[in-house]
Every structure is written in structure tokens, then in C-alpha cells.
Design a protein around this motif. Sequence first.
Motif, PDB file in Angstrom:
ATOM      1  N   HIS A 150      -5.972  -5.637  -1.228  1.00  0.00           N
ATOM      2  CA  HIS A 150      -6.752  -6.512  -0.662  1.00  0.00           C
ATOM      3  C   HIS A 150      -7.886  -5.868  -0.212  1.00  0.00           C
ATOM      4  O   HIS A 150      -7.979  -5.037   0.449  1.00  0.00           O
TER       5      HIS A 150
ATOM      6  N   ASN B 239       4.996  -6.190   8.435  1.00  0.00           N
ATOM      7  CA  ASN B 239       4.847  -7.442   9.148  1.00  0.00           C
ATOM      8  C   ASN B 239       4.619  -8.140   7.992  1.00  0.00           C
ATOM      9  O   ASN B 239       3.762  -9.456   8.531  1.00  0.00           O
TER      10      ASN B 239
ATOM     11  N   HIS C 100      -9.790  -5.390   2.702  1.00  0.00           N
ATOM     12  CA  HIS C 100      -9.452  -5.875   4.030  1.00  0.00           C
ATOM     13  C   HIS C 100      -9.536  -4.441   4.644  1.00  0.00           C
ATOM     14  O   HIS C 100      -9.008  -3.621   4.384  1.00  0.00           O
TER      15      HIS C 100
ATOM     16  N   PRO D 253      -1.191 -15.240   4.315  1.00  0.00           N
ATOM     17  CA  PRO D 253      -2.404 -14.684   4.425  1.00  0.00           C
ATOM     18  C   PRO D 253      -2.481 -13.356   4.970  1.00  0.00           C
ATOM     19  O   PRO D 253      -3.647 -12.741   5.042  1.00  0.00           O
ATOM     20  N   ASP D 254      -1.393 -12.753   5.286  1.00  0.00           N
ATOM     21  CA  ASP D 254      -1.376 -11.460   5.823  1.00  0.00           C
ATOM     22  C   ASP D 254      -0.735 -10.258   4.804  1.00  0.00           C
ATOM     23  O   ASP D 254      -0.972  -9.060   5.138  1.00  0.00           O
ATOM     24  N   VAL D 255      -0.816 -10.589   3.626  1.00  0.00           N
ATOM     25  CA  VAL D 255      -0.565  -9.895   2.696  1.00  0.00           C
ATOM     26  C   VAL D 255      -1.870  -9.144   2.030  1.00  0.00           C
ATOM     27  O   VAL D 255      -2.571  -9.573   1.609  1.00  0.00           O
ATOM     28  N   HIS D 256      -1.490  -7.645   2.012  1.00  0.00           N
ATOM     29  CA  HIS D 256      -2.557  -6.889   1.522  1.00  0.00           C
ATOM     30  C   HIS D 256      -2.344  -6.050   0.443  1.00  0.00           C
ATOM     31  O   HIS D 256      -3.151  -5.128   0.046  1.00  0.00           O
TER      32      HIS D 256
ATOM     33  N   GLU E 247       2.679  -7.450   5.208  1.00  0.00           N
ATOM     34  CA  GLU E 247       1.461  -6.892   4.611  1.00  0.00           C
ATOM     35  C   GLU E 247       1.827  -6.341   3.023  1.00  0.00           C
ATOM     36  O   GLU E 247       0.881  -6.374   2.210  1.00  0.00           O
TER      37      GLU E 247
ATOM     38  N   TRP F 131      -7.139  -3.554   6.755  1.00  0.00           N
ATOM     39  CA  TRP F 131      -5.831  -2.963   6.704  1.00  0.00           C
ATOM     40  C   TRP F 131      -5.609  -1.980   5.391  1.00  0.00           C
ATOM     41  O   TRP F 131      -5.104  -0.679   5.696  1.00  0.00           O
TER      42      TRP F 131
ATOM     43  N   THR G 279      -2.758 -18.029  -0.753  1.00  0.00           N
ATOM     44  CA  THR G 279      -3.256 -17.722   0.811  1.00  0.00           C
ATOM     45  C   THR G 279      -2.780 -18.468   1.865  1.00  0.00           C
ATOM     46  O   THR G 279      -2.546 -17.831   3.140  1.00  0.00           O
TER      47      THR G 279
ATOM     48  N   HIS H 147      10.887  -7.585   4.063  1.00  0.00           N
ATOM     49  CA  HIS H 147      10.008  -6.551   4.119  1.00  0.00           C
ATOM     50  C   HIS H 147      10.070  -5.356   3.286  1.00  0.00           C
ATOM     51  O   HIS H 147       9.270  -4.951   2.903  1.00  0.00           O
TER      52      HIS H 147
END
Length: 337
Positions: free
Chosen positions: A114, A194, A116, A93-96, A196, A118, A89, A312
Motif C-alpha cells: 500500500h 494489527n 502509505h 482500511p488498515d491493510v498495507h 496491516e 506504514w 477498503t 494475524h
Amino acid sequence: MLYGETPNPLYERAVRSHRLHNERWNYPMFVLREQIAGGYWNKPSYLMSLIVQELAKPKSERLEWLMWVDADLILINPSIPVSVFLPPTHLFPDVHFLGNRDQNGLNTGTFFLHVHEWSVKMLAKAIAFPMYRTEIDLGVSMDQEAMAHVFNDTTPYVPKTSQDWDRLHEAENELDVKERTKRRNLRSSVGGTNGEILYQPRVWYNTYEWHHAYEGKKGNLLVHFPGLEDDRWRHMSDWLDVVENTPTKWDVPLEQTMYPDEVKDYYTGLAEASKTLKQADELAKAHENEADQREAVQYLKDQAEELRTLLHFGSDRMKSMKEKVEHVKTLFPNEGT
């Protein structure tokens, strides 16, 4: 997901293999046994309901990730904690979403989501996709195709297979600067890219059984039976007999498998690619107004954009990403010069 008037004993036995694994690692388990939506839409609908329930809890009480597993996957190595695949993390931190692809593109037989907001938005878009994109034929695996389209919703073309990536690379080498810039701007606007979404090597946790053989090796986490049609039941029965009657045959301690080294190399490679991309962007911006550097800066931008596309959309193509990272680094000025 297990529902219907006639229970499938093979699916029930497959679920039992996961239940034993979950009990060993203290993972909660959720099984949908009643239809809540039509056909393929049960999966995203159920997942969204689970994530919403978790988000309604105090943060300290929530689950962090959910791993979806179709009913035709059998857990064969209970010594592997699925947490080994999750991103550090502090670095990501933005991987979902963690998933994988095969020769046909995204495969949602198993993937990680995740807990979240998102994930809620992504699933809502996937469920609604056939209503707001009525012109698109989603084929047989509608939920899977809808999710793939959501990931790539605003771009006209995103490579799905290794062959697609090779063809794209060859074609882009023939494009002029204006057209490359146009494509770069289109890709930079793609929703959900981005950081995720990460694609991981499919054989890690979506290892296929083919008609002729198992593609994995001793130590792999599980076996999946896509595309076998009626032959699936014989293959599933044979594997379940092995797992139930000789449970230690495929049980290999984590440290003796390829997972620790390969997962570490994967995330280290992604971190290095992200760092290199940031350096390239900063270098291009610092020199973009220098007339004598215009051609070099444009080439750096083009190469950085190819790296960004890999990061990406092609994070499961680690060899290509490492090669691109090394090439972009050769464009950096040597320190002290």
C-alpha cells in the motif's frame, strides 16, 4: 529489476509479458535498470523510493498500491486485473501488505504494498535489519528474510508453515493456563500484526513451476520459477514460447476463473473472523469478574486468542480459520437464554 552488463533475454521477454498486461489495464510500470544498493537490497530500496515519490504527490494524484514482481515471473493470463486481490477498503482500511508464503515461509517474489507511511517504515526496518540485528544470519535471500523478521520482530516464535502451525497447536494443548497467558501476551505485542499484513493463498498470484510440472491450471495469472537453478532457463523459455506464440492458450476471462469466488470467500471469511473475535473479547470482558464463570471465560479467551493468531499470522489458512470461528461461536450463549 533488470540490470547488469550482460542483458538476460529471458528476463526481458518476461518483463514484456507484464508490460502488455499493464497496457491492457492501464497500470503504470516501473523497472529498475541500475543498481542503487548492494545485491538483494536493491528491491526494498527501490520500492521505498517509489512509495516516497508517490506520497510526495497530492493524495488525489497518488497510486494506491504497488505490486512487486521479480524478473522470473511470466504473466500468462492478461485477462486478470490485479486489483481483484486488493482488500475492500471499507472492511480492511488498515491493510498495507498482501503477500504469500511457501514451505519455507514468506516468499517475496511477488507481493502488494500500500502507498502509505506504514510501508515506508516497514521497508526502512527491513533495509536496516542487518545493522541492528547483527546476530541473525539472513542466509541467501537476505531482503526476504529481513522482511519476514520485521513482520515478526518482537515474538520469539511465529509459525511459518502448515506443519509449524500443527505442531504449535499440539504443543499449546499441553500448556497450563499460566503459560498460555504468557504466550498470548507476547503475541499481542508483535509489531505489524494489527491487521496491516494479510497472507493470501500463494497459488493466486505466485504459482510455481516445478521441475516436473506447473502447479496451476488454465486461468491462473502467472508462473514463477523459484528453486529450479539452471533448469529455470529451459522452463522459462518454454513458457515464453507458449505465451508469445499462442497468447490465447492460457487467456481466460476473469469470470470464468476461480478468482472471483475464492477472493470473495477469502475476504468474507476474514470479516467474519474479525466480527467473531470482537464478540468473543466483549463477552469475555463482560463476564471476567464472575467467579462461577472464571473457567469458561478463560477457555473463551484462549480460543479467541488462537483465532486472533490465525487472523494475524495465518490468514492464508482459511479452512483452519473457519473451523476456529465456528468453534468460538459455540461458546457464545444462545440468544434468549
